[in-house]
Design an enzyme around this catalytic site. Structure first.
Site, PDB file in Angstrom:
ATOM      1  N   GLU A  80       0.821  -1.219   0.000  1.00  0.00           N
ATOM      2  CA  GLU A  80       0.000   0.000   0.000  1.00  0.00           C
ATOM      3  C   GLU A  80       0.855   1.269   0.000  1.00  0.00           C
ATOM      4  O   GLU A  80       1.694   1.472   0.892  1.00  0.00           O
ATOM      5  CB  GLU A  80      -0.930  -0.003   1.226  1.00  0.00           C
ATOM      6  N   LYS A 256      -7.742  -0.443  11.365  1.00  0.00           N
ATOM      7  CA  LYS A 256      -7.105  -0.892  10.108  1.00  0.00           C
ATOM      8  C   LYS A 256      -5.879  -0.024   9.829  1.00  0.00           C
ATOM      9  O   LYS A 256      -4.832  -0.515   9.416  1.00  0.00           O
ATOM     10  CB  LYS A 256      -8.103  -0.812   8.945  1.00  0.00           C
ATOM     11  N   ASP A 272       3.628 -13.965  11.751  1.00  0.00           N
ATOM     12  CA  ASP A 272       2.300 -14.389  11.305  1.00  0.00           C
ATOM     13  C   ASP A 272       1.327 -13.216  11.454  1.00  0.00           C
ATOM     14  O   ASP A 272       0.827 -12.931  12.543  1.00  0.00           O
ATOM     15  CB  ASP A 272       1.875 -15.588  12.171  1.00  0.00           C
ATOM     16  N   HIS A 370      -2.514  10.488  -0.197  1.00  0.00           N
ATOM     17  CA  HIS A 370      -2.579   9.091  -0.597  1.00  0.00           C
ATOM     18  C   HIS A 370      -2.596   8.949  -2.116  1.00  0.00           C
ATOM     19  O   HIS A 370      -1.850   8.165  -2.689  1.00  0.00           O
ATOM     20  CB  HIS A 370      -3.851   8.484   0.003  1.00  0.00           C
TER      21      HIS A 370
HETATM   22  P1  NAD Z   1       8.645 -23.086  15.988  1.00  0.00           P
HETATM   23  O1  NAD Z   1       8.046 -24.338  16.466  1.00  0.00           O
HETATM   24  O2  NAD Z   1       9.168 -23.048  14.586  1.00  0.00           O
HETATM   25  O3  NAD Z   1       9.813 -22.623  16.967  1.00  0.00           O
HETATM   26  C1  NAD Z   1       9.642 -22.565  18.349  1.00  0.00           C
HETATM   27  C2  NAD Z   1      10.670 -23.436  19.028  1.00  0.00           C
HETATM   28  O4  NAD Z   1      11.962 -22.904  18.884  1.00  0.00           O
HETATM   29  C3  NAD Z   1      10.435 -23.517  20.518  1.00  0.00           C
HETATM   30  O5  NAD Z   1       9.464 -24.495  20.805  1.00  0.00           O
HETATM   31  C4  NAD Z   1      11.822 -23.859  21.062  1.00  0.00           C
HETATM   32  O6  NAD Z   1      12.003 -25.248  21.171  1.00  0.00           O
HETATM   33  C5  NAD Z   1      12.775 -23.337  19.972  1.00  0.00           C
HETATM   34  N1  NAD Z   1      13.586 -22.179  20.409  1.00  0.00           N
HETATM   35  C6  NAD Z   1      14.903 -21.994  20.139  1.00  0.00           C
HETATM   36  N2  NAD Z   1      15.335 -20.825  20.648  1.00  0.00           N
HETATM   37  C7  NAD Z   1      14.292 -20.237  21.265  1.00  0.00           C
HETATM   38  C8  NAD Z   1      14.109 -19.007  21.972  1.00  0.00           C
HETATM   39  N3  NAD Z   1      15.101 -18.127  22.147  1.00  0.00           N
HETATM   40  N4  NAD Z   1      12.876 -18.711  22.451  1.00  0.00           N
HETATM   41  C9  NAD Z   1      11.846 -19.566  22.276  1.00  0.00           C
HETATM   42  N5  NAD Z   1      11.965 -20.754  21.627  1.00  0.00           N
HETATM   43  C10 NAD Z   1      13.177 -21.095  21.119  1.00  0.00           C
HETATM   44  O7  NAD Z   1       7.643 -21.866  16.046  1.00  0.00           O
HETATM   45  P2  NAD Z   1       6.521 -21.355  17.025  1.00  0.00           P
HETATM   46  O8  NAD Z   1       6.915 -19.989  17.434  1.00  0.00           O
HETATM   47  O9  NAD Z   1       6.196 -22.336  18.098  1.00  0.00           O
HETATM   48  O10 NAD Z   1       5.273 -21.296  16.048  1.00  0.00           O
HETATM   49  C11 NAD Z   1       5.148 -20.244  15.128  1.00  0.00           C
HETATM   50  C12 NAD Z   1       4.488 -20.753  13.842  1.00  0.00           C
HETATM   51  O11 NAD Z   1       3.224 -21.368  14.132  1.00  0.00           O
HETATM   52  C13 NAD Z   1       4.175 -19.615  12.915  1.00  0.00           C
HETATM   53  O12 NAD Z   1       4.678 -19.959  11.641  1.00  0.00           O
HETATM   54  C14 NAD Z   1       2.642 -19.587  12.877  1.00  0.00           C
HETATM   55  O13 NAD Z   1       2.193 -19.137  11.625  1.00  0.00           O
HETATM   56  C15 NAD Z   1       2.281 -21.005  13.129  1.00  0.00           C
HETATM   57  N6  NAD Z   1       0.929 -21.321  13.669  1.00  0.00           N
HETATM   58  C16 NAD Z   1       0.053 -20.374  14.149  1.00  0.00           C
HETATM   59  C17 NAD Z   1      -1.171 -20.754  14.674  1.00  0.00           C
HETATM   60  C18 NAD Z   1      -2.095 -19.700  15.235  1.00  0.00           C
HETATM   61  O14 NAD Z   1      -1.726 -18.549  15.323  1.00  0.00           O
HETATM   62  N7  NAD Z   1      -3.318 -20.032  15.649  1.00  0.00           N
HETATM   63  C19 NAD Z   1      -1.527 -22.115  14.717  1.00  0.00           C
HETATM   64  C20 NAD Z   1      -0.610 -23.060  14.237  1.00  0.00           C
HETATM   65  C21 NAD Z   1       0.625 -22.669  13.724  1.00  0.00           C
END
Ligand code: NAD
Length: 416
Positions: A80, A256, A272, A370
């Site tokens: 945008e 928005k 996300d 805009h």
């Molecule tokens: P992930 O599983 O890829 O990574 C998280 C993992 O990284 C942790 O569980 C941990 O083991 C590790 N890790 C390493 N260093 C870390 C640190 N400094 N701090 C925290 N963890 C560390 O990702 P995630 O964050 O668990 O999930 C994010 C993804 O899930 C996004 O891509 C999102 O789009 C997707 N998602 C979203 C939904 C929703 O919003 N409802 C549902 C399902 C999936």
């Protein structure tokens, strides 16, 4: 370093990148990634299913931001026009007054386990609380890394939905620098059989809640009064905000505008955007009436004081944050060390964006600035060739109108 670069807008693309690289050490390869390469199809093919290509989005830099005492260039990915310029202009008015100050309530996410057909919901609630430590332990066995970092499951909350004979267990997980959806969902699925055993009933949903009310970020800033102290314009500004506090039709558009900034930085850092947007809008409705995520007040000195408060579920590890090469560079450009730091910067961008929109609405209206910026898109849409665009815009400017009909007329007259 200073984020104030007067005339940044007028530099060429590579001059802008050179300016940014003066403050962050970017290798030639990293510069090429930003300028040309972006995300390769091979990398994209590792990220989602059925890949046939990539979909590039412009990445701009918002200047003039100072957040928690530190100057920062903010990368924004958006299709945008005028979003990046608006954020930069608004931030300029906070630069001399101390910039943006932010705080967060931590990085606790909430996961839900739904139990259905519960015979005696309150009895079940009591039994689940008795087993709290077992539940937390089993959750934490799923993610040793997170636990080692000081995160992991910390607590539970149990809710009874009596009329529907349901009990919902909330597991509260500190996900540290991760957004945490996968981490939480893995824990919930692992612990569900134990919950079924305790409740002697059936578990259905095991999923994180996007209403992350324990991961709230606040930002505040004092904006120099841009209205030359014209009282009626300040009042118009404040009345625009007041409408967003009482009228959901206005609040939706007001928020928005805030999300124009928030989603752009979230996208640029591989976060996300849907999770953030769902959380923001649910939070905006948490009083029972959907309303503004920001508040605006007039300071004694005539300055305008803005605050914003919303859940911001962002990570700097996990998801696409480290797999998308441009997202990784966006984090590097901002020298991000923690998810909380990133969340503060994102909230500040949302607040600046909101100020810019209210300011325009209270004065010239949103279209003047805009449409000038949108004019390039309009010219191309009207059939102008790349080399014609500047001339078409110039003629439209002479006519002082940038609408599609005018652009089309000009393009056709040039092509005839
Ligand atoms: P992930 O599983 O890829 O990574 C998280 C993992 O990284 C942790 O569980 C941990 O083991 C590790 N890790 C390493 N260093 C870390 C640190 N400094 N701090 C925290 N963890 C560390 O990702 P995630 O964050 O668990 O999930 C994010 C993804 O899930 C996004 O891509 C999102 O789009 C997707 N998602 C979203 C939904 C929703 O919003 N409802 C549902 C399902 C999936």
């Amino acid at each position: 370093m200073t984020s104030r670069i007067p005339g940044f807008y007028h530099l060429t693309l590579s001059e802008r990148l050179d300016k940014i690289s003066e403050t962050v050490d970017l290798s030639d390869e990293e510069k090429t990634t930003l300028l040309d390469k972006g995300l390769s199809v091979q990398q994209a093919d590792q990220m989602i299913e059925n890949v046939i290509g990539t979909f590039p989005i412009p990445l701009g830099i918002a200047v003039n931001f100072k957040v928690n005492g530190e100057d920062v260039f903010i990368p924004m990915a958006t299709e945008e026009a005028s979003v990046v310029a608006a954020a930069s202009n608004a931030a300029k008015l906070t630069y001399q007054t101390g910039g943006f100050t932010t705080s967060t309530t931590g990085s606790i996410m909430r996961g839900q386990i739904q139990i259905i057909n519960v015979k005696n919901p309150y009895h079940t609630l009591a039994k689940i609380y008795e087993k709290k430590e077992d539940i937390i332990q089993l959750c934490n066995e799923q993610d040793q890394t997170l636990v080692a970092l000081g995160g992991g499951a910390k607590d539970i909350e149990v809710l009874v939905l009596e009329e529907s004979k349901m009990v919902v267990v909330h597991v509260l997980v500190d996900t540290r620098d991760a957004m945490g959806a996968n981490a939480v969902n893995t824990m919930l699925e692992a612990v569900a059989p134990l919950i079924e055993e305790i409740s002697e009933a059936e578990v259905v949903l095991r999923i994180l809640s996007n209403l992350a009310d324990k991961r709230i970020v606040r930002a505040r800033a004092t904006f120099e009064n841009p209205f030359n102290n014209k009282k009626d314009e300040v009042e118009r500004f404040l009345s625009a905000y007041k409408l967003a506090m009482i009228d959901p039709y206005r609040a939706a558009t007001h928020n928005k505008g805030i999300m124009n900034g928030i989603s752009a930085v979230a996208l640029a850092t591989g976060n996300d955007t849907r999770a953030i947007e769902a959380g923001a809008h649910a939070y905006a409705a948490s009083s029972g009436v959907y309303r503004s995520l920001s508040h605006w007040e007039l300071g004694d000195d005539g300055h305008i004081i803005g605050t914003i408060e919303l859940p911001l579920v962002v990570g700097i590890v996990g998801g696409a944050t480290q797999t998308h090469p441009v997202a990784k560079l966006a984090l590097k450009l901002m020298k991000i060390k923690s998810a909380e730091q990133l969340a503060g910067i994102i909230a500040a961008t949302g607040l600046a964006q909101n100020f810019a929109a209210l300011r325009a609405l209270a004065t010239d209206g949103i279209q003047k600035g805009h449409m000038k910026l949108h004019a390039r898109n309009m010219a191309l849409m009207a059939g102008a060739k790349m080399e014609q665009v500047d001339k078409v815009i110039q003629q439209a400017a002479e006519k002082e109108t940038f609408n599609f009909d005018t652009m089309k007329e000009i393009v056709e007259s040039q092509q005839n």
